[in-house]
Motif scaffolding. Structure first.
Motif, short mmCIF file in Angstrom:
data_model
loop_
_atom_site.label_atom_id
_atom_site.label_comp_id
_atom_site.label_asym_id
_atom_site.label_seq_id
_atom_site.Cartn_x
_atom_site.Cartn_y
_atom_site.Cartn_z
N PHE A 136 0.77 6.23 4.60
CA PHE A 136 -0.06 5.03 4.55
C PHE A 136 -1.44 5.32 3.98
N ALA A 137 -1.90 6.57 4.06
CA ALA A 137 -3.15 6.93 3.41
C ALA A 137 -3.03 6.77 1.89
N THR A 150 3.61 5.16 -3.50
CA THR A 150 3.59 3.72 -3.72
C THR A 150 4.61 3.08 -2.78
N ASN A 151 4.54 1.79 -2.68
CA ASN A 151 5.49 1.05 -1.86
C ASN A 151 6.68 0.58 -2.72
N HIS A 179 0.67 -3.04 -2.38
CA HIS A 179 1.32 -1.84 -1.82
C HIS A 179 0.78 -1.47 -0.44
N ASP A 180 -0.41 -1.94 -0.11
CA ASP A 180 -1.05 -1.59 1.16
C ASP A 180 -0.56 -2.53 2.25
N LEU A 181 0.52 -2.12 2.90
CA LEU A 181 1.19 -2.93 3.90
C LEU A 181 1.37 -2.12 5.19
N LYS A 230 3.55 1.70 10.12
CA LYS A 230 2.21 2.25 10.25
C LYS A 230 1.82 2.48 11.70
N ASP A 231 2.32 1.65 12.60
CA ASP A 231 1.93 1.78 14.01
C ASP A 231 2.74 2.87 14.73
#
Length: 471
Positions: A97-98, A175-176, A113-115, A37-38
């Motif tokens: 990531f959105a 999804t993750n 899933h929000d990692l 994400k970064d």
């Protein structure tokens, strides 16, 4: 990791039982291909072509996710690269990531899933390790492939066609915990039986593209292809088009295959197609410049199609390149015909002359992946030896970046596979007799692969070819 070695040993042992798999300890973590994400701004300012998946894709050690109701953990023996993984690696058209953040707000279970990392990949072939509460159709030890439709099905909208579910997502993209990893988390209604005559990497290759092509071309939700139809297939030797070509041939239609080189034309001939257009060799230029198309080229293209079909226009156009080709696609379709479109690998903003649509009563149909029934039927055709994998090369998991680069730069034929837990190619075949009956077709894209990087070598050919929908 000892647990991973035990899992692999059980899969390779000829007499392992469901109880043996259920008793295996799960590892605390596993290796997975991720984006971070970064790093979503790392390619800012670069044109799409210069963005390099080898920089953005990482091989990380990540925790095994919690198993929820109706879900399964699968030991992934092999996976493959689809264009959605390329988009993910390029952070286009937006970072994934959105998607994960939006999904994470749905429920406490979805919050997993929000990692800050995204385990990607929308194909797998492997073995069920664990099932969650409520799963009765599958058990540990089952050899499976997975389709990539993830749905919640709590809305009435999804119960006629699950692709219309308001919470429909593509696993490993929206999804993750996707399939480019040693372990994957899926919903149990994503699972289908692994074709016994295929190796792990061969079985992993068809999933997304085969199901997508089935709905887009064969299903009543798509073009509803029938015997005798002429079907224009862009990128006919590519990851998606190679399955459309097979469906057209198997269904009594005539594929008109558009490719970008003599080598790709030869692939189509070996599949059984006869009407082939090398768009580079014949120098079709549908755009005069960035803002203006050239209708004279549409007409030249239509005339060439009629030369190959005995004077007939095409009934169906199998569209996926998008912006570069869409104007031509609408023009060359016969009166009352259908342009069916998924993806837009050369650009999402399509332009066409609407006079050729409305005055000739043509239809444009949007098609996205497939529902469970369509995916099951597409997999059944693979299992029956009617449709075959189009795997051309395979990389180890730690070279997934190179595999995605190949697809991004169109350096491949058909599909590019990735070995996850499988220690080598060629493993997992359970029905040698059926395999022998179809071996030439199974290996067609392997034997037609031009010299270039193969598993473990990792260097790209010196000459990159500009892609347009894997054409």
């Amino acid at each position: 990791m000892n647990e991973t070695h035990e899992i692999l040993a059980a899969i390779q042992a000829p007499d392992s039982t469901a109880a043996d798999f259920a008793a295996l300890p799960l590892p605390g973590s596993y290796r997975a291909v991720t984006v971070h994400k970064d790093e979503t701004r790392m390619f800012d300012g670069l044109p799409t072509r210069e963005k390099d998946p080898r920089r953005s894709l990482h091989l990380d050690e990540v925790p095994v996710p919690e198993l929820g109701p109706g879900e399964a953990l699968v030991a992934v023996m092999a996976s493959s690269v689809n264009y959605n993984s390329v988009w993910t690696s390029l952070f286009e058209p937006l970072p994934t990531f959105a998607f994960l953040e939006r999904y994470g707000r749905l429920s406490p279970l979805a919050r997993r899933h929000d990692l800050p990392y995204h385990v990607i990949g929308s194909d797998l072939a492997g073995v069920v390790l664990r099932t969650g509460p409520g799963v009765v159709a599958w058990r540990p030890g089952d050899e499976v492939v997975a389709h990539c439709l993830s749905v919640e099905l709590e809305s009435a909208d999804g119960h006629d066609d699950t692709m219309l579910d308001p919470e429909q997502r593509i696993w490993g993209f929206e999804t993750n915990f996707g399939g480019l990893a040693e372990i994957a988390l899926v919903k149990s209604n994503q699972l289908m039986p692994k074709p016994a005559h295929l190796s792990w990497e061969e079985a992993a290759a068809p999933g997304l593209v085969n199901s997508t092509a089935y709905r887009q071309l064969v299903s009543r939700n798509g073009a509803g292809m029938k015997q005798g139809d002429n079907v224009l297939i862009w990128g006919a030797s590519g990851g998606l088009g190679s399955y459309a070509t097979q469906f057209a041939l198997a269904g009594g239609a005539t594929p008109v295959c558009v490719v970008s080189s003599p080598e790709k034309a030869e692939i189509c001939r070996r599949m059984g197609a006869e009407a082939i257009i090398d768009r580079r060799g014949e120098d079709y230029r549908f755009w005069r410049n960035e803002h203006e198309q050239d209708p004279r080229e549409w007409k030249r293209f239509g005339a060439r199609i009629r030369e190959l079909t005995g004077g007939e226009d095409v009934d169906i156009v199998f569209e996926h390149p998008g912006r570069e080709t869409f104007g031509a696609s609408v023009y060359v379709t016969r009166k009352g015909g259908t342009v069916v479109t998924c993806a837009s690998t050369s650009g999402f903003v399509h332009e066409y002359d609407n006079r050729y649509l409305w005055m000739s009563l043509k239809r444009i149909i949007g098609s996205h992946f497939a529902n469970y029934r369509e995916a099951w039927e597409a997999n059944r055709l693979v299992d029956k030896g009617r449709i075959h994998p189009t795997l051309s090369r395979t990389y180890p998991l730690d070279q997934t970046g190179q595999a995605a680069y190949d697809v991004h730069r169109n350096l491949h034929q058909g599909k590019v596979g990735v070995l996850c837990l499988a220690p080598a190619e060629g493993l997992g075949v359970r029905d040698e007799e059926k395999r022998a009956a179809h071996l030439d077709a199974i290996q067609l894209f392997r034997t037609a692969e031009a010299p270039g990087p193969r598993a473990g070598r990792g260097s790209a050919p010196a000459r990159a070819v500009e892609h347009a929908g894997n054409v």
